[in-house]
Design an enzyme around this catalytic site. Structure first.
Site, mmCIF file in Angstrom:
data_model
loop_
_atom_site.group_PDB
_atom_site.id
_atom_site.type_symbol
_atom_site.label_atom_id
_atom_site.label_comp_id
_atom_site.label_asym_id
_atom_site.label_seq_id
_atom_site.Cartn_x
_atom_site.Cartn_y
_atom_site.Cartn_z
ATOM 1 N N LYS A 2 -25.372 -4.470 4.737
ATOM 2 C CA LYS A 2 -25.137 -5.040 3.520
ATOM 3 C C LYS A 2 -23.629 -5.692 3.526
ATOM 4 C CE LYS A 2 -23.406 -2.439 0.093
ATOM 5 N NZ LYS A 2 -22.050 -2.840 -0.620
ATOM 6 N N ASN A 3 -22.919 -4.906 3.952
ATOM 7 C CA ASN A 3 -21.452 -5.279 4.105
ATOM 8 C C ASN A 3 -21.085 -6.478 4.901
ATOM 9 O OD1 ASN A 3 -20.747 -3.281 2.041
ATOM 10 N ND2 ASN A 3 -19.639 -2.120 3.209
ATOM 11 N N ARG A 56 -17.739 -6.925 -6.421
ATOM 12 C CA ARG A 56 -16.357 -7.056 -5.856
ATOM 13 C C ARG A 56 -16.369 -8.109 -4.759
ATOM 14 N NH1 ARG A 56 -11.547 -4.923 -5.614
ATOM 15 N NH2 ARG A 56 -10.863 -5.277 -3.321
ATOM 16 N N CYS A 63 -17.790 -1.018 -7.410
ATOM 17 C CA CYS A 63 -17.862 0.588 -7.718
ATOM 18 C C CYS A 63 -16.474 0.798 -8.305
ATOM 19 C CB CYS A 63 -17.808 1.301 -6.298
ATOM 20 S SG CYS A 63 -19.439 1.085 -5.751
ATOM 21 N N ARG A 90 -8.329 -0.663 -6.675
ATOM 22 C CA ARG A 90 -8.892 -1.766 -5.774
ATOM 23 C C ARG A 90 -8.271 -2.836 -5.949
ATOM 24 N NH1 ARG A 90 -15.324 -0.923 -4.298
ATOM 25 N NH2 ARG A 90 -14.473 -1.630 -2.174
ATOM 26 N N PRO A 91 -7.090 -3.216 -5.862
ATOM 27 C CA PRO A 91 -6.479 -4.393 -6.331
ATOM 28 C C PRO A 91 -6.611 -5.325 -5.326
ATOM 29 C CG PRO A 91 -4.877 -3.054 -5.354
ATOM 30 C CD PRO A 91 -6.051 -2.208 -5.416
ATOM 31 N N VAL A 92 -6.425 -6.625 -5.538
ATOM 32 C CA VAL A 92 -6.932 -7.904 -4.335
ATOM 33 C C VAL A 92 -5.345 -8.683 -3.898
ATOM 34 C CG1 VAL A 92 -8.962 -8.371 -5.047
ATOM 35 C CG2 VAL A 92 -7.421 -9.401 -6.472
ATOM 36 N N ASP A 93 -4.128 -7.655 -4.233
ATOM 37 C CA ASP A 93 -3.197 -8.318 -3.797
ATOM 38 C C ASP A 93 -3.054 -8.797 -2.444
ATOM 39 O OD1 ASP A 93 -3.149 -5.717 -3.346
ATOM 40 O OD2 ASP A 93 -0.926 -5.561 -3.075
ATOM 41 N N ASP A 114 -17.081 5.409 3.621
ATOM 42 C CA ASP A 114 -18.454 5.115 2.903
ATOM 43 C C ASP A 114 -19.504 6.329 3.121
ATOM 44 O OD1 ASP A 114 -17.713 3.010 1.553
ATOM 45 O OD2 ASP A 114 -18.665 1.357 2.822
ATOM 46 N N ILE A 127 -8.425 6.273 2.060
ATOM 47 C CA ILE A 127 -8.732 4.911 1.857
ATOM 48 C C ILE A 127 -8.808 4.678 0.466
ATOM 49 C CG2 ILE A 127 -10.114 3.001 2.551
ATOM 50 C CD1 ILE A 127 -9.265 4.261 4.777
ATOM 51 N N ARG A 149 -28.272 -1.146 -5.340
ATOM 52 C CA ARG A 149 -27.224 -2.067 -4.770
ATOM 53 C C ARG A 149 -26.846 -2.089 -3.164
ATOM 54 N NH1 ARG A 149 -21.623 -0.943 -6.461
ATOM 55 N NH2 ARG A 149 -21.375 -2.532 -4.799
HETATM 56 C C1 UD1 Z 1 -15.051 -2.728 2.198
HETATM 57 C C2 UD1 Z 1 -16.567 -2.298 1.874
HETATM 58 C C3 UD1 Z 1 -16.698 -1.051 1.373
HETATM 59 C C4 UD1 Z 1 -15.775 0.196 2.230
HETATM 60 C C5 UD1 Z 1 -14.300 -0.524 2.585
HETATM 61 C C6 UD1 Z 1 -13.657 0.445 3.399
HETATM 62 C C7 UD1 Z 1 -17.741 -4.366 1.481
HETATM 63 C C8 UD1 Z 1 -18.357 -5.103 0.722
HETATM 64 N N1 UD1 Z 1 -17.200 -3.113 1.058
HETATM 65 O O1 UD1 Z 1 -14.504 -2.893 0.706
HETATM 66 O O2 UD1 Z 1 -17.887 -0.541 1.349
HETATM 67 O O3 UD1 Z 1 -15.657 1.276 1.395
HETATM 68 O O4 UD1 Z 1 -14.350 -1.802 3.198
HETATM 69 O O5 UD1 Z 1 -13.948 0.564 4.476
HETATM 70 O O6 UD1 Z 1 -17.535 -4.757 2.778
HETATM 71 N N2 UD1 Z 1 -6.366 -2.925 -1.021
HETATM 72 C C9 UD1 Z 1 -5.138 -3.204 -1.613
HETATM 73 N N3 UD1 Z 1 -5.025 -4.595 -1.931
HETATM 74 C C10 UD1 Z 1 -6.144 -5.618 -1.492
HETATM 75 C C11 UD1 Z 1 -7.076 -5.173 -0.996
HETATM 76 C C12 UD1 Z 1 -7.424 -3.696 -0.718
HETATM 77 O O7 UD1 Z 1 -4.539 -2.294 -2.058
HETATM 78 O O8 UD1 Z 1 -5.781 -6.606 -1.623
HETATM 79 C C13 UD1 Z 1 -6.714 -1.270 -0.910
HETATM 80 C C14 UD1 Z 1 -7.874 -0.732 -1.570
HETATM 81 O O9 UD1 Z 1 -7.845 -0.621 -2.771
HETATM 82 C C15 UD1 Z 1 -8.329 0.451 -0.572
HETATM 83 C C16 UD1 Z 1 -7.733 -0.225 0.874
HETATM 84 O O10 UD1 Z 1 -7.047 -1.249 0.655
HETATM 85 O O11 UD1 Z 1 -7.578 1.514 -1.023
HETATM 86 C C17 UD1 Z 1 -8.982 -0.684 1.736
HETATM 87 O O12 UD1 Z 1 -9.820 -1.825 0.945
HETATM 88 P P1 UD1 Z 1 -10.709 -2.759 1.697
HETATM 89 O O13 UD1 Z 1 -10.741 -2.456 3.082
HETATM 90 O O14 UD1 Z 1 -10.090 -3.900 1.179
HETATM 91 O O15 UD1 Z 1 -12.067 -2.439 1.007
HETATM 92 P P2 UD1 Z 1 -12.981 -3.619 0.564
HETATM 93 O O16 UD1 Z 1 -13.052 -4.626 1.473
HETATM 94 O O17 UD1 Z 1 -13.126 -3.797 -0.759
#
Ligand code: UD1
Length: 422
Positions: A22-23, A95, A119, A124-127, A309, A331, A401
């Site tokens: 899926k990912n 997301r 979830c 889970r920010p996008v900064d 996961d 994480i 999902r």
């Molecule tokens: C992806 C996977 C998810 C998995 C995760 C970690 C998909 C669709 N989802 O999620 O199943 O659990 O990887 O292996 O592929 N973070 C920030 N700022 C950001 C981005 C992330 O602080 O801009 C933090 C997140 O809150 C989290 C950590 O970094 O604590 C890791 O997140 P990230 O690796 O980005 O996970 P996803 O890509 O959302």
């Protein structure tokens, strides 16, 4: 709302065909935005997140066709982009939708994307995504819950060090940089196999990406990308989940089409607990050796470490192992939402911040349970399969999902499990 009812205590025996990841599938679908030509994806998982993202992409003007018989082949054709806006009612379900921002900026020089849902596992920010796109020359602003991006002169390559390892940001920036002017280096990149899979597809489309799967990725931007046909790699999280189902129920399951190489640390933890893992020529088999499993400590880490996961599922296995297991989640904050539900099934678990101490009990007892995220829900299914008596898992839509035909796959291995439509 649908429920899953399980009569536990039956050792699972049989084989399960592992779906495409899926990912990986989600990001490969987004990559279609980068080309005017069709991208054909094989081995697509039939899960709700794929359908949700399909809605987001169709709204942007991507023509999406599946093979009618099975949904394993999907062709996405972004001949032209009809809209550069991904609205909240579509994005909130998933997301990964935020990943359309960079490709739209690369191709159309502007985009508006609602901030995502997904979830409920922490903030889970996008900064990091934003910081990276800004380094590539985009201007990004936030207004009314929407990210507005502009890159009037197009994107240009940059040397970017991610402040924290992020799977999504690595993939997002790799896609955007593929069409940027000049070279980009991504440092402190995530190394998940799904990232190498995405790079392989982008390279088949004509991108020039080196090093995906390692912590430094080099991308030489190209002017345009073509179409391609790409097979999605097997889902390592689904594989790990069924290996743990075998472990939790004293069973033996062969996961066909699976790759053990992508799960090394997880399988080692299971072996340490007393599960026999063997690499077969068709996939991987997990078999619980005689006697009670032993408690093992784990700590979730970015790949190649123990996958976050699979943390909840591993806790379901440890709930009945002999001894005390320490489970550290590094994480995501707030990723122990399965714990109160496991307690209701008789588990002995204490949580302090990001760590959980699991004292194995002889037996779990069935109970009605409910969870608020995908992996927590499947953890409760595993616990229910191991428990004495009936477990009813509510809020099944979380499972839909990310798990393709979960009930059918488990029933084929002898589980007494059924879906009840309310
Ligand atoms: C992806 C996977 C998810 C998995 C995760 C970690 C998909 C669709 N989802 O999620 O199943 O659990 O990887 O292996 O592929 N973070 C920030 N700022 C950001 C981005 C992330 O602080 O801009 C933090 C997140 O809150 C989290 C950590 O970094 O604590 C890791 O997140 P990230 O690796 O980005 O996970 P996803 O890509 O959302």
């Amino acid at each position: 709302m649908d429920k899953i009812a399980i009569e536990g205590g039956i050792p699972l025996k049989g084989e399960i065909a592992i779906a495409g990841a899926k990912n990986a599938a989600l990001k490969l679908m987004v990559a279609s935005l980068l080309s005017e030509s069709p991208v054909t994806l094989e081995n697509m998982p039939a899960v709700a997140d794929v359908e949700a993202l399909r809605g987001v992409l169709e709204n942007l003007g991507v023509a999406v066709a599946d093979e009618v018989e099975s949904r394993r082949v999907m062709t996405l054709h972004a001949a032209s982009i009809a809209s550069t806006t991904a609205p909240y009612d579509l994005v909130r379900k998933m997301r990964a939708s935020v990943l359309v921002l960079g490709p739209l900026l690369a191709r159309c020089r502007e985009a508006t994307v609602s901030l995502p849902g997904g979830c409920a596992i922490g903030a889970r920010p996008v900064d990091i995504h934003i910081l990276g796109l800004e380094a590539l020359g985009a201007e990004i602003g936030l207004e009314d819950g929407h990210l507005h991006g502009r890159a009037p002169d197009g994107l240009s390559g940059a040397d970017i060090t991610l402040p924290r390892i992020s799977v999504g940001a690595t993939e997002h920036l790799m896609m955007a940089a593929a069409l940027a002017r000049g070279a980009t280096t991504l440092r402190n990149a995530a190394r998940e196999p799904e990232i190498a899979d995405l790079a392989a597809c982008l390279n088949a489309m004509g991108a020039e990406i080196d090093g995906a799967g390692a912590d430094t990725i080099r991308i030489r931007g190209v002017e345009r990308l073509d179409g391609a046909t790409h097979g999605v790699l097997p889902d390592r999280i689904e594989t790990g989940t069924y290996a743990m189902a075998a472990a939790a129920t004293d069973g033996e399951i062969e996961m066909t089409g699976a790759s053990a190489a992508h799960l090394a640390e997880t399988l080692e933890a299971l072996e340490a607990a007393g599960v026999e893992i063997s690499d077969t020529n068709r996939g991987v088999t997990a078999r619980r050796a005689n006697g009670r499993l032993a408690a093992v400590d784990i700590e979730t880490r970015p790949y190649p470490g123990f996958a976050t996961d699979l943390q909840a599922q591993f806790m379901a296995v440890m709930a009945t192992a002999e001894g005390q297991s320490h489970i550290q989640e590094t994480i995501f904050e707030n990723r122990f939402m399965h714990v109160p539900e496991l307690l209701r099934m008789g588990a002995d678990i204490r949580v302090h911040g990001g760590s959980a101490i699991v004292n194995g009990v002889e037996r779990l007892l069935g109970a009605p349970v409910m969870a608020t995220d995908l992996r927590a829900s499947v953890c409760l299914v595993l616990a229910g399969l191991a428990a004495r008596g009936e477990t009813v898992v509510n809020r099944v839509y979380h499972l839909d999902r990310g798990y393709e035909r979960l009930v059918d796959k488990l029933a084929a291995c002898g589980a007494r499990i059924e879906r009840r439509t309310a």
